[in-house]
Write an enzyme that holds these catalytic residues in place. Structure first.
Site, PDB file in Angstrom:
ATOM      1  N   ASP A  76      37.640  46.923  35.267  1.00  0.00           N
ATOM      2  CA  ASP A  76      37.940  46.194  36.507  1.00  0.00           C
ATOM      3  C   ASP A  76      36.742  46.280  37.448  1.00  0.00           C
ATOM      4  O   ASP A  76      36.386  47.357  37.914  1.00  0.00           O
ATOM      5  CB  ASP A  76      39.181  46.807  37.163  1.00  0.00           C
ATOM      6  N   HIS A  78      36.766  44.367  40.216  1.00  0.00           N
ATOM      7  CA  HIS A  78      37.457  44.167  41.496  1.00  0.00           C
ATOM      8  C   HIS A  78      36.643  43.356  42.499  1.00  0.00           C
ATOM      9  O   HIS A  78      36.680  43.600  43.709  1.00  0.00           O
ATOM     10  CB  HIS A  78      37.851  45.515  42.113  1.00  0.00           C
ATOM     11  N   GLU A 102      37.417  42.364  34.299  1.00  0.00           N
ATOM     12  CA  GLU A 102      38.297  41.816  35.331  1.00  0.00           C
ATOM     13  C   GLU A 102      37.576  41.566  36.654  1.00  0.00           C
ATOM     14  O   GLU A 102      36.821  42.398  37.127  1.00  0.00           O
ATOM     15  CB  GLU A 102      39.449  42.800  35.564  1.00  0.00           C
ATOM     16  N   GLU A 128      44.338  38.112  40.533  1.00  0.00           N
ATOM     17  CA  GLU A 128      45.295  38.945  41.259  1.00  0.00           C
ATOM     18  C   GLU A 128      45.368  38.602  42.738  1.00  0.00           C
ATOM     19  O   GLU A 128      46.362  38.878  43.390  1.00  0.00           O
ATOM     20  CB  GLU A 128      44.940  40.425  41.101  1.00  0.00           C
ATOM     21  N   ASP A 151      49.867  37.957  40.557  1.00  0.00           N
ATOM     22  CA  ASP A 151      50.753  39.045  40.979  1.00  0.00           C
ATOM     23  C   ASP A 151      52.047  38.424  41.484  1.00  0.00           C
ATOM     24  O   ASP A 151      52.044  37.662  42.447  1.00  0.00           O
ATOM     25  CB  ASP A 151      50.081  39.862  42.089  1.00  0.00           C
ATOM     26  N   HIS A 178      49.071  41.079  37.214  1.00  0.00           N
ATOM     27  CA  HIS A 178      48.652  42.201  38.061  1.00  0.00           C
ATOM     28  C   HIS A 178      49.894  42.914  38.578  1.00  0.00           C
ATOM     29  O   HIS A 178      50.864  42.276  38.973  1.00  0.00           O
ATOM     30  CB  HIS A 178      47.845  41.641  39.245  1.00  0.00           C
TER      31      HIS A 178
END
Length: 267
Positions: A76, A78, A102, A128, A151, A178
């Site tokens: 991830d 992010h 990710e 996400e 999500d 997510h």
């Protein structure tokens, strides 16, 4: 949908880990997880140097050592990297065969995400922080993602998440929702997964609060990296409101990342 034993099981993954080690990945596998997500990249500059790349490679190598050859590892980013830096990180991570990379760019930078996807053999995942199917359309039309991560608690609930899944299926993109928000959201995602043809894998938190089991019951157990469908009515969980009242809400400020010069790195 990833299936096992006649589509009666549902694949699960662990929560993100900030500093992976062989011991942590091995423990996740022993606890019944078939995959783990790690943060091999922490704070990073828009263009960083060799030391940052070497650190990411060392963390990924440690995770792979603990996971072994038959456990999947997701990385991830992010959104902390620019497209240029994400490409550099992907080069050093590729030999360890990440399951996917990710959020290599900030959510609105779908062009950058597409550049990363075109430069690496690692499948790219994102979504996400997107809240509507039209936001996913940019990524899908650009061929930027192999895995979508809406999500359910952010993207309009079950109905909109199902619409996102259908749109992604049209483009041959898999779903890995997510899910950092607790056991109720986990069970909603599990039900969605069983009803989603292009479902891939489900994120769950390894742990959140020590008193979780005092409040929530009915969450399906993870066995060998999979869960069985719940036979209980509704979502399948029960809430002990008296126990919940003993733990009133306490506000926690979100993590805010800054570059070494004080400029905002992520939000």
């Amino acid at each position: 949908m990833t299936i096992w034993a006649g589509a009666t099981r549902h694949r699960s993954i662990t929560a993100r880990r900030r500093t992976p080690s062989p011991k942590k990945a091995a423990r996740s596998r022993a606890d019944g997880f078939s995959a783990v997500k790690i943060l091999a990249v922490g704070k990073t500059a828009p263009l960083d140097g060799h030391a940052a790349l070497a650190e990411a490679e060392a963390l990924m190598a440690a995770a792979r050592e603990g996971a072994g050859e038959d456990m999947d590892i997701m990385v991830d980013l992010h959104g902390r990297t620019t497209a240029a830096m994400a490409i550099e990180y992907a080069k050093v991570l590729e030999p360890y065969r990440p399951f996917f990379l990710e959020e290599p760019c900030q959510p609105e930078d779908w062009q950058g995400t597409a550049r990363v996807a075109a430069s690496t053999s690692i499948p790219i995942a994102a979504g996400e922080r997107l809240v509507h199917r039209h936001e996913f359309l940019h990524l899908l039309q650009a061929g930027a993602i192999a895995v979508a991560q809406p999500d359910v608690c952010h993207a309009g609930g079950i109905t909109e998440t199902r619409r996102i899944a259908t749109l992604c299926e049209t483009f041959g993109v898999s779903m890995a929702p997510h899910n950092p928000l607790g056991p109720i959201a986990t069970m909603v995602n599990i039900h969605l997964g069983f009803a989603t043809p292009n479902f891939l894998i489900q994120e769950v938190m390894r742990s959140d609060v020590p008193w979780r089991d005092e409040i929530i019951s009915g969450v399906t157990p993870i066995v060998g990296g999979y869960v069985e469908p719940s036979q209980a009515p509704g979502i399948g969980v029960e809430i002990n409101f008296e126990a919940a009242a003993k733990h009133p809400f306490e506000e926690v400020r979100p993590i805010q990342w800054y570059h070494h010069d004080g400029s905002v790195a992520d939000w």
